[in-house]
Structure formats: structure tokens, C-alpha cells
Design an enzyme around this catalytic site. Structure first.
Site, mmCIF file in Angstrom:
data_model
loop_
_atom_site.group_PDB
_atom_site.id
_atom_site.type_symbol
_atom_site.label_atom_id
_atom_site.label_comp_id
_atom_site.label_asym_id
_atom_site.label_seq_id
_atom_site.Cartn_x
_atom_site.Cartn_y
_atom_site.Cartn_z
ATOM 1 N N HIS A 194 0.768 -1.143 0.043
ATOM 2 C CA HIS A 194 0.002 0.034 0.104
ATOM 3 C C HIS A 194 0.974 1.277 -0.032
ATOM 4 O O HIS A 194 1.930 1.042 -0.071
ATOM 5 C CB HIS A 194 -0.924 -0.120 1.190
ATOM 6 C CG HIS A 194 -0.367 0.065 2.476
ATOM 7 N ND1 HIS A 194 0.235 -0.867 3.005
ATOM 8 C CD2 HIS A 194 -0.347 1.029 3.382
ATOM 9 C CE1 HIS A 194 0.739 -0.806 4.300
ATOM 10 N NE2 HIS A 194 0.469 0.543 4.647
ATOM 11 N N HIS A 196 1.443 4.048 2.073
ATOM 12 C CA HIS A 196 2.048 4.652 3.077
ATOM 13 C C HIS A 196 3.522 4.731 3.250
ATOM 14 O O HIS A 196 4.131 3.828 2.544
ATOM 15 C CB HIS A 196 1.299 3.898 4.493
ATOM 16 C CG HIS A 196 0.215 4.328 4.927
ATOM 17 N ND1 HIS A 196 -0.798 3.768 5.754
ATOM 18 C CD2 HIS A 196 -1.041 5.195 4.333
ATOM 19 C CE1 HIS A 196 -1.978 3.847 5.959
ATOM 20 N NE2 HIS A 196 -2.005 5.134 4.991
ATOM 21 N N ASP A 198 5.848 4.586 5.297
ATOM 22 C CA ASP A 198 6.776 3.514 5.864
ATOM 23 C C ASP A 198 6.673 2.246 5.245
ATOM 24 O O ASP A 198 7.210 1.236 5.577
ATOM 25 C CB ASP A 198 6.361 3.298 7.222
ATOM 26 C CG ASP A 198 4.942 2.881 7.506
ATOM 27 O OD1 ASP A 198 4.005 3.369 6.691
ATOM 28 O OD2 ASP A 198 4.572 2.183 8.519
ATOM 29 N N HIS A 199 5.841 2.064 4.081
ATOM 30 C CA HIS A 199 5.912 0.758 2.968
ATOM 31 C C HIS A 199 6.472 1.326 1.518
ATOM 32 O O HIS A 199 6.971 0.413 0.983
ATOM 33 C CB HIS A 199 4.452 0.411 3.179
ATOM 34 C CG HIS A 199 4.260 -0.196 4.367
ATOM 35 N ND1 HIS A 199 4.079 -1.582 4.625
ATOM 36 C CD2 HIS A 199 3.636 0.485 5.298
ATOM 37 C CE1 HIS A 199 3.676 -1.624 5.876
ATOM 38 N NE2 HIS A 199 3.228 -0.508 6.532
ATOM 39 N N HIS A 257 -7.533 -0.896 5.650
ATOM 40 C CA HIS A 257 -6.497 -0.016 6.224
ATOM 41 C C HIS A 257 -6.184 1.226 5.270
ATOM 42 O O HIS A 257 -6.354 2.245 5.588
ATOM 43 C CB HIS A 257 -5.277 -0.642 6.466
ATOM 44 C CG HIS A 257 -3.834 0.036 6.771
ATOM 45 N ND1 HIS A 257 -3.997 0.663 8.140
ATOM 46 C CD2 HIS A 257 -3.068 0.384 6.305
ATOM 47 C CE1 HIS A 257 -2.780 1.331 8.372
ATOM 48 N NE2 HIS A 257 -2.063 1.245 7.344
ATOM 49 N N ASP A 274 -0.187 -3.981 6.289
ATOM 50 C CA ASP A 274 -0.827 -3.672 7.456
ATOM 51 C C ASP A 274 -2.274 -4.018 7.596
ATOM 52 O O ASP A 274 -3.148 -3.457 8.340
ATOM 53 C CB ASP A 274 -0.735 -1.980 7.561
ATOM 54 C CG ASP A 274 0.540 -1.684 8.052
ATOM 55 O OD1 ASP A 274 1.626 -2.451 8.198
ATOM 56 O OD2 ASP A 274 0.803 -0.239 7.873
ATOM 57 N N HIS A 313 4.471 -5.001 11.217
ATOM 58 C CA HIS A 313 4.929 -4.111 12.286
ATOM 59 C C HIS A 313 5.030 -5.278 13.317
ATOM 60 O O HIS A 313 4.463 -6.297 13.610
ATOM 61 C CB HIS A 313 4.033 -3.004 12.600
ATOM 62 C CG HIS A 313 3.926 -2.028 11.758
ATOM 63 N ND1 HIS A 313 4.887 -0.763 11.715
ATOM 64 C CD2 HIS A 313 3.331 -1.873 10.531
ATOM 65 C CE1 HIS A 313 4.578 -0.170 10.678
ATOM 66 N NE2 HIS A 313 3.679 -0.519 10.214
#
Length: 404
Positions: A194, A196, A198-199, A257, A274, A313
Site C-alpha cells: 500500500h 503509506h 513507511d512501506h 487500512h 498492515d 510491524h
């Protein structure tokens, strides 16, 4: 040997020794705790002791071990069967008329060593933490797991035949480059779940370092440097295998998410980003309860019980506290939380888990199963007629976790 290190006045030592004397028909048992009383008995007594000890130990090991642990792998069933066969063999030899006490003791010693090797919790946790070795036997590629940023995990998958290497999301380009250099691997794929940061934050830098890399990501989201847009039902070819399906990663739409979130999976592993966590799921930033619940039930029904689930995570300890608050009577959950506490105390990861373990303990996959969860989020009774929309239960569980 029990030693309370917090209180030096508390110390207890208990030693149990079985020893074959110079006379094979005599066995001396010595129990020491300050004193050493001894008991002597003949070989038939010794055989009975071996039988009872072997059977009780095997039964206790079977009954007290959880039905599924964090270290659950398809491969573990074989060593456990070997252990039980060794136990049975030692009992048969102990009762054999031609067997001596010394031989019986040797059989018992061999069986005990096998139990220690295959069945101890320490060894199960060691197997669980060796994610590359464990996954290499369960999938047609190696999985290398490493920490990124504050609480993300980075994953590299590598096919030894072709040299193909894929990054599953890119939280931190520097962390990925470090592992790639250590392993001597060349990045060929980036698979984003996805959008975001942090990905996807490492996409641009890794594309500069590896110009040949191809970036795959969800079609409905903005993914940096994406070359191939993916939707449910698509596949990504990776590596080589004699099994036509084994070298393909399938795409599942797991929106909730984020609206376009996808997961990459095959028959052995699933990289879920996530969408699903160990004992949890991602916050519902963009999706709806119906969309997210549909995604979770799809994961639950599609992935086999022994699928290794790699989430992005290390949130498991916090998730465990919430899970216990809504389903405290779930004994499998209680046991899993104990394992998680021990692992995190040693700074060991709780990822991957298995789909079976998540189905048994993850409250977000149990909204339609557990009356206790339903009641603890305020739904005391379900309608007796008509189809009930369990997305409503999920929405309440998700809202409860958001404010927990």
C-alpha cells in the site's frame, strides 16, 4: 534447580539420579537436597519406572504443549512423531525379556535426548526466530526478515536458482541495502502492499541503486516508481520452481487500512502488510467496516492453517493486551500471550505467525465466532432472524482498539 536471583536467601536444589550399579539387576536412586537417601530395587522395578516415566512425560508434553505455537511449522510434526516413536521403542525394549537394565537405561537416555532436541520450548522459539531457515523449507524461496525504522519489519525474498530478490515494501532503503550487500543479493523486484510512506519510502533510492528493478503495487494507489499495477487475481512471477504455482505470488485485495491495500501470497506464505497483524489489524484509515471485514474474512478463508503470515510491524505485545481485554476466557490466547511476553522480554520478534494461530486468537478474525468478544464490545444479543452483518461487530472491536 530453582534459584530466585531476587532473593539470595531462597535457594533450592533437587537432584534426581538414576544410576546402574556394577550389578545390572540393581539400580540406585539418589535424591539430594542436603541429604542423600538411597533406594535400591531390581531390574523389573527399573523397567516399570522407565515405562511410567516415559508415558507420563510424553502425555504431559502432549497435553501441556499449545495446539499451535508461534513456532508452528509443517516440519515440526515429523520430529515430534520421531520423539514419540523413540519413546515407544524404549518402552518395548525395557519390557523385552532379552533386554538388560543397562540397555534399557541407554534407550531411555537416547529418548530423553531426542525429547530435548525436538520438543523443548527453547528450540521451538529458536526455530521461530530463524525466519530465513524456517521459510526456506516451507516455500520455494528464502525469506530474510530484519528490523526497519521504529517498529517496521523489512522482508527480502530470494530465489537461489535464478538469483531473483524481491523487497516486500521498502520502509528504509539503507536497511535494505545493508542486508542486500551482506547477502550478496541483487534486488530485482519491489512489491508494495500500500502507499503509506513507511512501506514505500525506500522505492526511489532503491531504484537508483538497482536500475533494473521492477516495482509492483496496487493499481488504485499512488506508488512511487511503480512499473506494474496490480489488482486481485493478478500474479507476480518470481524465481523458478518445478511447481508451476510455486514461483508465483498471487494478489489479494485486502482493502480497509487503505482502500487499495493488497497482499502477496502463495500456498505457504502471505505478506499482508498492515491489513492483518499478529493479534490485530491495521487502523481503518480509508476503508469502511464492511470493506475491511470482507478483507479479513477473505484472508481467513483463503489462507491455509499452516500459512506463515508476515505482517509489517512489531505491534504484538500491545495487541495482546487488547485481545485479552475482549476475550479473556480464550485459553489459547492466554497461552499465546505468555509466549509473546517471553519473546519480547528477549527482544525476539513475534513475526511470522500462522493463519491457524490467528484464527484461534486474533479478535479481529473472531467477530462472528466469539460471543465473549461481541458482549465485551456492547452487543449482548444477536438477532435470531435474518442474516446479521458482522461488520458491525468488527467496527465496534476496531473502535474499541483505537481508544484502548
Amino acid at each position: 534447580n530453582s534459584n530466585n536471583t531476587n532473593n539470595n536467601n531462597v535457594h533450592m536444589s533437587l537432584v534426581l539420579r538414576l544410576e546402574v550399579t556394577s550389578n545390572p539387576s540393581l539400580v540406585q536412586t539418589e535424591i539430594a537436597d542436603g541429604q542423600s537417601p538411597s533406594i535400591q530395587f531390581n531390574s523389573i522395578h527399573f523397567k516399570i519406572v522407565l515405562f511410567l516415566f516415559g508415558m507420563i512425560s510424553s502425555a504431559l508434553r502432549f497435553l501441556t504443549s499449545p495446539s499451535t505455537t508461534i513456532a508452528t511449522r509443517t516440519a515440526t510434526s515429523l520430529p515430534r512423531r520421531v520423539t514419540y516413536l523413540l519413546a515407544l521403542s524404549s518402552v518395548v525394549r525395557a519390557f523385552s525379556p532379552s533386554s538388560s537394565t543397562t540397555a534399557a537405561a541407554a534407550d531411555f537416555s537416547s529418548w530423553s535426548s531426542s525429547c530435548a532436541l525436538f520438543s523443548s520450548p527453547e528450540n521451538e522459539h529458536q526455530r521461530a526466530m530463524s525466519s530465513s531457515a524456517a521459510s526456506a523449507t516451507a516455500a520455494p524461496f528464502i525469506v530474510e526478515q530484519f528490523p526497519c525504522l521504529t517498529d517496521n519489519y523489512g522482508f527480502l525474498i530470494h530465489d537461489e536458482t535464478t538469483g531473483d530478490t524481491a523487497a516486500i515494501d521498502t520502509p528504509d532503503a539503507a536497511a535494505y541495502e545493508k542486508v542486500l550487500k551482506e547477502k550478496g543479493w541483487t534486488l530485482t523486484h519491489i512489491l508494495n502492499t500500500h502507499h503509506h510512506h513507511d512501506h514505500t519510502g525506500g522505492n526511489k533510492e532503491l531504484c537508483k541503486l538497482y536500475p533494473q528493478v521492477k516495482v509492483y503495487g496496487p493499481a488504485t494507489e499512488q506508488i512511487p516508481n511503480r512499473h506494474v499495477a496490480l489488482k486481485e487475481g493478478d500474479t507476480v512471477d518470481f524465481g523458478s520452481s518445478s511447481d508451476a504455482n510455486a514461483n508465483q505470488l498471487k494478489i489479494m485485495d485486502v482493502g480497509g487500512h487503505t482502500k487499495g491495500h493488497i497482499a502477496f501470497y502463495n500456498s505457504q506464505v502471505a505478506f499482508v502488510g498492515d491489513s492483518l497483524f499478529a493479534l490485530g489489524c491495521g487502523r481503518m484509515f480509508e476503508g469502511t467496516p464492511t470493506q475491511f471485514w470482507t478483507s479479513l474474512t477473505k484472508l481467513r478463508s483463503t489462507l491455509t492453517d499452516d500459512t506463515l503470515v508476515y505482517c509489517a510491524h512489531e505491534y504484538t505485545a500491545a495487541n495482546a493486551k487488547f485481545a485479552l481485554s475482549v476475550e479473556p476466557s480464550n485459553t489459547q490466547l492466554v497461552h499465546r500471550v505468555q509466549e509473546i511476553t517471553e519473546l519480547r522480554a528477549q527482544n525476539k520478534p513475534t513475526v511470522p505467525s500462522t493463519m491457524k494461530l490467528e484464527k484461534e486468537t486474533n479478535p479481529f478474525l473472531r467477530c462472528d465466532i466469539s460471543k465473549e468478544i461481541q458482549q465485551n464490545v456492547g452487543i449482548m444479543e444477536l438477532p435470531t432472524t435474518g442474516d446479521y452483518d458482522f461488520a458491525q461487530v468488527f467496527a465496534k472491536v476496531r473502535a474499541a482498539k483505537d481508544t484502548f
